[in-house]
Design an enzyme around this catalytic site. Structure first.
Site, PDB file in Angstrom:
ATOM      1  N   LEU A  39     105.728 -30.406   2.796  1.00 40.35           N
ATOM      2  CA  LEU A  39     106.809 -29.433   2.896  1.00 40.35           C
ATOM      3  C   LEU A  39     106.827 -28.982   4.340  1.00 40.35           C
ATOM      4  CD1 LEU A  39     106.620 -26.926  -0.135  1.00 40.35           C
ATOM      5  CD2 LEU A  39     108.559 -28.331   0.516  1.00 40.35           C
ATOM      6  N   ASP A  40     107.996 -28.892   4.933  1.00 39.07           N
ATOM      7  CA  ASP A  40     108.091 -28.440   6.312  1.00 39.07           C
ATOM      8  C   ASP A  40     107.539 -27.030   6.454  1.00 39.07           C
ATOM      9  OD1 ASP A  40     109.388 -30.791   7.187  1.00 39.07           O
ATOM     10  OD2 ASP A  40     111.276 -30.035   6.389  1.00 39.07           O
ATOM     11  N   MET A  41     107.184 -26.677   7.677  1.00 36.30           N
ATOM     12  CA  MET A  41     106.635 -25.359   7.953  1.00 36.30           C
ATOM     13  C   MET A  41     107.565 -24.247   7.478  1.00 36.30           C
ATOM     14  SD  MET A  41     104.818 -24.673  11.567  1.00 36.30           S
ATOM     15  CE  MET A  41     104.116 -23.054  11.671  1.00 36.30           C
TER      16      MET A  41
END
Length: 177
Positions: A39-41
């Protein structure tokens, strides 16, 4: 073993970072587990971790066609044409996406406050969508909504196949044997 983790906003989906940013190690103290996917930041929600290489492969292999479900807060109120375009697939720089399952939803009552609030424009309403996709391209949901003119403001993954975030608060996890 599978770990269901509610990844908070602004946390990297890895255990180390030379720049000292928050990582999984700040929340999970279980040796030899690895994230199955990412999951992206700036995305939140369900992240699966496992100590099994085979299970990791099974969970992340696009051939398994497991749906990932997201609650997406977008800028504006989507039209029927925008929703239909998402459902049919979007042409992105890296090719056509598979069709998505998309529906408008009311404000989720279970939604937690985010550490850093989303940007809000005074005269621009926001809406919530539930989007289910089988792929996992880099920033795919964000690119899809932007392509149809309703940029993503907040992205929370709630399901990966049959696994669900449930009542886990941000930064909390549950171990499944």
């Amino acid at each position: 073993m599978i770990i269901l983790f509610n990844k908070p906003y602004n946390v990297l989906t890895k255990f180390t970072d030379p720049d000292g940013r928050p990582t999984l190690a700040d929340y999970i103290d279980i040796p030899r587990v690895y994230a199955a996917g990412r999951l992206d930041m700036d995305s939140e929600g369900l992240l699966l971790l496992t100590d099994s290489g085979k299970l990791n492969h099974d969970l992340t292999d696009p051939e398994n066609k497991a749906y990932k479900t997201y609650v997406v807060q977008v800028e504006g109120i989507p039209t029927k044409a925008q929703l239909k375009a998402l459902e049919q697939g979007i042409e992105l720089k890296d090719g056509m996406t598979l069709p998505a399952k998309v529906k408008r939803i009311p404000y989720p009552k279970w939604l937690w406050e985010r550490e850093k609030p989303i940007r809000v424009r005074q005269n621009q309403p926001t809406s919530f969508l539930q989007i289910k996709i089988k792929e996992g391209r880099n920033r795919q949901v964000r690119r899809m909504t932007a392509a149809v003119g309703i940029p993503t403001l907040r992205l929370i993954r709630t399901h990966i196949d049959a696994y669900h975030i449930g009542d886990l608060k941000p930064g909390m996890y549950r171990v499944i044997k």
